[in-house]
Design a protein around this motif. Sequence first.
Motif, PDB file in Angstrom:
ATOM      1  N   SER A 185    -104.360 -48.828 -10.013  1.00 49.64           N
ATOM      2  CA  SER A 185    -105.225 -49.994 -10.118  1.00 49.64           C
ATOM      3  C   SER A 185    -106.153 -50.040  -8.918  1.00 49.64           C
ATOM      4  O   SER A 185    -105.963 -49.332  -7.944  1.00 49.64           O
ATOM      5  CB  SER A 185    -104.373 -51.264 -10.178  1.00 49.64           C
TER       6      SER A 185
ATOM      7  N   LYS B  31    -106.595 -54.134  -3.958  1.00 51.33           N
ATOM      8  CA  LYS B  31    -106.955 -55.553  -3.841  1.00 51.33           C
ATOM      9  C   LYS B  31    -106.880 -56.074  -2.408  1.00 51.33           C
ATOM     10  O   LYS B  31    -107.028 -57.272  -2.177  1.00 51.33           O
ATOM     11  CB  LYS B  31    -106.067 -56.362  -4.773  1.00 51.33           C
TER      12      LYS B  31
ATOM     13  N   GLU C 121     -98.629 -68.037 -11.734  1.00 52.99           N
ATOM     14  CA  GLU C 121     -99.507 -67.730 -12.867  1.00 52.99           C
ATOM     15  C   GLU C 121    -100.924 -67.404 -12.396  1.00 52.99           C
ATOM     16  O   GLU C 121    -101.547 -66.454 -12.872  1.00 52.99           O
ATOM     17  CB  GLU C 121     -99.527 -68.917 -13.830  1.00 52.99           C
ATOM     18  N   THR C 122    -101.422 -68.177 -11.430  1.00 55.30           N
ATOM     19  CA  THR C 122    -102.760 -67.927 -10.888  1.00 55.30           C
ATOM     20  C   THR C 122    -102.820 -66.572 -10.194  1.00 55.30           C
ATOM     21  O   THR C 122    -103.769 -65.805 -10.385  1.00 55.30           O
ATOM     22  CB  THR C 122    -103.155 -69.045  -9.895  1.00 55.30           C
TER      23      THR C 122
ATOM     24  N   ILE D 240    -100.949 -63.913 -10.733  1.00 55.97           N
ATOM     25  CA  ILE D 240    -100.864 -62.864 -11.749  1.00 55.97           C
ATOM     26  C   ILE D 240    -102.243 -62.630 -12.372  1.00 55.97           C
ATOM     27  O   ILE D 240    -102.695 -61.494 -12.511  1.00 55.97           O
ATOM     28  CB  ILE D 240     -99.835 -63.249 -12.851  1.00 55.97           C
ATOM     29  N   ARG D 241    -102.914 -63.728 -12.725  1.00 56.33           N
ATOM     30  CA  ARG D 241    -104.232 -63.635 -13.355  1.00 56.33           C
ATOM     31  C   ARG D 241    -105.266 -63.072 -12.379  1.00 56.33           C
ATOM     32  O   ARG D 241    -105.991 -62.139 -12.707  1.00 56.33           O
ATOM     33  CB  ARG D 241    -104.660 -65.018 -13.867  1.00 56.33           C
ATOM     34  N   GLU D 242    -105.317 -63.628 -11.169  1.00 58.76           N
ATOM     35  CA  GLU D 242    -106.321 -63.215 -10.183  1.00 58.76           C
ATOM     36  C   GLU D 242    -106.143 -61.768  -9.720  1.00 58.76           C
ATOM     37  O   GLU D 242    -107.106 -61.102  -9.369  1.00 58.76           O
ATOM     38  CB  GLU D 242    -106.289 -64.147  -8.971  1.00 58.76           C
TER      39      GLU D 242
ATOM     40  N   ASP E 187    -104.846 -59.474 -11.663  1.00 59.80           N
ATOM     41  CA  ASP E 187    -104.890 -58.655 -12.870  1.00 59.80           C
ATOM     42  C   ASP E 187    -103.612 -57.837 -13.033  1.00 59.80           C
ATOM     43  O   ASP E 187    -103.640 -56.615 -13.204  1.00 59.80           O
ATOM     44  CB  ASP E 187    -106.126 -57.744 -12.855  1.00 59.80           C
TER      45      ASP E 187
ATOM     46  N   ASP F 281     -99.675 -57.308 -14.884  1.00 62.23           N
ATOM     47  CA  ASP F 281     -98.966 -57.495 -16.148  1.00 62.23           C
ATOM     48  C   ASP F 281     -97.743 -58.364 -15.858  1.00 62.23           C
ATOM     49  O   ASP F 281     -96.806 -57.911 -15.198  1.00 62.23           O
ATOM     50  CB  ASP F 281     -98.537 -56.137 -16.705  1.00 62.23           C
ATOM     51  N   PRO F 282     -97.709 -59.612 -16.333  1.00 65.77           N
ATOM     52  CA  PRO F 282     -96.605 -60.514 -15.994  1.00 65.77           C
ATOM     53  C   PRO F 282     -95.234 -59.999 -16.412  1.00 65.77           C
ATOM     54  O   PRO F 282     -94.232 -60.338 -15.794  1.00 65.77           O
ATOM     55  CB  PRO F 282     -96.949 -61.815 -16.710  1.00 65.77           C
TER      56      PRO F 282
ATOM     57  N   GLU G 280     -95.227 -54.800  -8.806  1.00 64.73           N
ATOM     58  CA  GLU G 280     -95.541 -54.561 -10.213  1.00 64.73           C
ATOM     59  C   GLU G 280     -95.078 -53.151 -10.562  1.00 64.73           C
ATOM     60  O   GLU G 280     -95.476 -52.185  -9.912  1.00 64.73           O
ATOM     61  CB  GLU G 280     -97.033 -54.705 -10.501  1.00 64.73           C
TER      62      GLU G 280
END
Length: 145
Positions: free
Chosen positions: A3, A6, A70-71, A73-75, A77, A79-80, A142
Amino acid sequence: MQSMNKTGKTFHVQPFTVERGKIKEFAMAIGDDNPIYYDVEKAKEQGFRDIPIPPTFPTVMEMWSGLDFETLIRELDLDPLMVLHGEQEYEYLEDICAGDEITCTAKVISHVEKRRMTFITIENRFSRDGKIVLIARSNIIERNQ
């Protein structure tokens, strides 16, 4: 599949006021009956300005500021279904008590890929009146397919 790194990514964080009621709720939820979390006079007898936060309360502060899992995980990117909370640490520089106005800066300070896992460390710097009072670091793992 690798990935995008980040490291350096920052998050939008809302300032907030620490509340006595939230401290009490948290202490009750974790089963901590220490009177300093319920009684201002008991807290002051122990040298605090007001009711102090319990040691793991910064998790609540992160949620208040908009850094819920949740934020993240989304920010980031992620896979939860492949994510694990790996580690959490708190470095207290000063007491944090009810009534404190807290601001936070949040940033990814490390992103490392090893074999089939990615390790991301997020550092939150909590400040009161422009002075850092707490540094919280959390590691998210992850598993890669």
